[in-house]
Design a protein around this motif. Sequence first.
Motif, PDB file in Angstrom:
ATOM      1  N   ASP B 222       0.810  -1.223   0.000  1.00 34.56           N
ATOM      2  CA  ASP B 222       0.000   0.000   0.000  1.00 34.56           C
ATOM      3  C   ASP B 222       0.841   1.269   0.000  1.00 34.56           C
ATOM      4  N   PRO B 326      -5.233  10.457  -5.637  1.00 34.81           N
ATOM      5  CA  PRO B 326      -4.347   9.622  -4.813  1.00 34.81           C
ATOM      6  C   PRO B 326      -2.879   9.909  -5.126  1.00 34.81           C
ATOM      7  N   SER B 328      -0.430   7.989  -5.854  1.00 32.98           N
ATOM      8  CA  SER B 328       0.110   7.271  -7.014  1.00 32.98           C
ATOM      9  C   SER B 328      -0.174   8.035  -8.312  1.00 32.98           C
ATOM     10  N   LYS B 379       1.355   6.541   1.673  1.00 32.30           N
ATOM     11  CA  LYS B 379       0.262   5.667   1.258  1.00 32.30           C
ATOM     12  C   LYS B 379      -0.135   6.007  -0.177  1.00 32.30           C
ATOM     13  N   THR B 381      -2.797   5.592  -1.809  1.00 31.39           N
ATOM     14  CA  THR B 381      -4.158   6.102  -2.046  1.00 31.39           C
ATOM     15  C   THR B 381      -4.420   7.464  -1.393  1.00 31.39           C
ATOM     16  N   SER B 382      -3.439   8.016  -0.679  1.00 28.68           N
ATOM     17  CA  SER B 382      -3.695   9.250   0.084  1.00 28.68           C
ATOM     18  C   SER B 382      -3.883  10.466  -0.805  1.00 28.68           C
ATOM     19  N   HIS B 392      -1.274   8.525   6.906  1.00 25.60           N
ATOM     20  CA  HIS B 392      -1.027   8.697   5.471  1.00 25.60           C
ATOM     21  C   HIS B 392       0.454   8.685   5.116  1.00 25.60           C
TER      22      HIS B 392
END
Lengths: 300, 530
Positions: B222, B326, B328, B379, B381-382, B392
Amino acid sequence: MTHGHSDHARPGHDAVLATPETIEIMQSRLGNGAGRTRQALGYGDALKIGDVTVTLRPAGHILGSAQVVIDYRGQRAVVTGDYKRRTDPTCTPFELVPCDLLVTEATFGLPVFRHEPDTREIARLLASVTAFPERTHQIGVYGLGKCQRLIALLRKAGYDRAIWLHGSMIQLCALYERLGVPLGDIRAVADATSSLAGEIVLSPPSALGDRWSRRLADPVTALASGWMRVRGRARQRGVELPLIISDHVDWPEIIQTIDETGAGEIWVTHGREEAVVYQARKMGRRARALALVGREDEVE
Amino acid sequence: MRAFAELLDRLVYTPQRNAKLRLLTDYFRATADPDRGYALAALTDGLSLRLPVRRTILELMERRFDAELFRMSRDYVGDTAETVALVWPAPPVAEPRSPLPLGEVAEQIRLMDRKQLPEQLENWLDRLDTTERWALLKLLTGALRVGISARLAKTAVAEIGGHSVAEIEEVWHGLDVPYTTLFAWLEGKASQPDAAGAPVFRPPMLAQPIEEADWAALDLADFALEWKWDGIRVQLAAARGEARLYSRTGDDIGMAFPDILVHARFDAVLDGELLVMRDGEVAPFNDLQQRLNRRQVTKRVMADYPAHVRFYDALLIDGEDLRALPFSERRRRLEAWHATIRPALTDLSEQLRVATKTDLDALWSGARAAEIEGLMLKKLTSPYLAGRPKGHWFKWKRAPLTVDCVLMYAQRGSGRRSSYYPDYTFGLWTEAGGRDELVPVGKAYSGYSDAELVELDRWIRGHTTERYGPVRAVEPGLVLEVLFDDVQRSRRHKSGVAMRFPRIARIRWDKPAREADRLEQLTALIKPLA
């Protein structure tokens, strides 16, 4: 003895001549050390010593404080002792005595010292008490005079809550009350059952920020003194709320007194003599610094 | 001026942050526009003015006051502006005085030229009381120096409307003095001011230190992994031909980094680390310090300490706000953008890959040897959230070093700690003139509990050998285990070393002072100069 502060009224004197209030204060503080013989002289009562007449006149400094008026063959000298010219609910107001020779104190003998009106300083204190209700306001005050004056000023401003005292101040406050100066609800910090959040506590300056004050609720440290006029002095003491409340004349009042007494000869002592001598000469007076056995009034 | 002068007067003497905040918030609530806006300007970016105030003051004094008495007063007070405020011979005025609003003064200051200064200043000094005169002279001579950071002033303003300081920072650089639109929004009378495409500061997202429980719950799949760089966090914002470089707290530090700004010809707000780089290698933090806290920078300094920004996130690109996306996705956009624009003196923070937690552990353990400050875990997805949101981003600093030192001096605290000795200077043994003596190596004022503070206080009072004002020298009898992040050579200290982030790990009541460590053990940890 012009007044009861311990830098003047030291223990072990032989003969003491003072106002009845000053003698009471000395006995309260010094017990048997308050002089072998004690002679009380009320304000305005004349005392003949040979060809000299001695009279005590109110100096307005603290309860019982006096100027010494010395008359000899039509010539008059006035020794002010410590004095102030502002109204103080705890003592008889200063009385101006015209003279030929004026011996004046000069604790605040520099133009930088101009004390604020005490009502304004009390208003600042009360505003701070309102702004920080979860903290104790701990005010460093000299135990004789300043302590009782501050209480009386708070009462005059309408503050009628209990005022809490360091143990060393209880006895003198009781004496003031006995001598006719009402102080309202005053209590010993030792009797408090809480940490006195939101309350006003008076203590000697030495207890500010020291172990004694750990019992108080995150105290706002205040110090009531003419020295608080100068920021460096206030910062040196680590004071959070400096209150410019003094029991001495400020610079304009020293000049005013020199002027109003009409004295042709000015002797300056106790403090910053240099500036006062300079100023008196500018005013056309003969003036000199009188070197007495020194003291620097640290907390006034 | 009255309320502003009272505020400064209180702030100067107030040590506690929360008490300062209370005083500021009370002031901003109780004061009207435009006065409070000018006060906010004075407390943050300053009211910039180029007037010969100091000289004018002295010329006025010469005319209005006895020179000899001024000399004596100045000698006693020690500060010219304060002396002037105290002795100024104002003519008697009727009480109550006619007020002189701060707003009026501030507006005059902006319009005035130097010819008008003497007359205007004299007029003001005559109208004000002592504290107001002092405040006026502080205002006119530039820095207020009342112990308030710009961020604290903004925090106080935010509290008026129950907002966070991040929301203020978000709009701050698009605002104009005296901030009437800001106060109107905070009081619910208008909508949030809009920066309208200007390169303004956006409050950054901060990481939390990783804790045992975080580590246990962590699923490597993650998280993105990066080195933690030893520079300072910056935000590079550029739009419409303007570029700004902001510190983490929103201070504009661009004037010290024209080399970076000249290449920022794009439309984006980027998050990264400001470093000094030589031949592709990150230079020690000390080198970066040579570039910081400057108003100007010479070509020579720029050449000797070449600046570089290493990006790791993008908040806006070409007008599009990416913060809700997010991590990423933001990273993907950042890489694509950087590959196209390629601004000079920048690169991207490398994304590290590890297969297992054991590998991650090994990577972290090697950080010190690699001269790297630690690791960052982000993270995937943060979204980009202002402040320090939980769960996060994590920072995992390399393990600190420790050394056993001997307590030498203790200093009185202030505010809540004024009756204690919470500030400790400690030393290590070294040989001098044939025998061992202690040489001070550092100071620490954190790392102990309240209970330990009380015990230390008692020990210090019982073992004092000398007192110098607020400082006590103590017998060499108490060993402190000190944690620190790094140690460097220093010419400013007698020991020749300077520790970074020293704090107390443990009080070694059990350990005899003779068995504490030696200076040579500490100097051995200094990295040889590159």
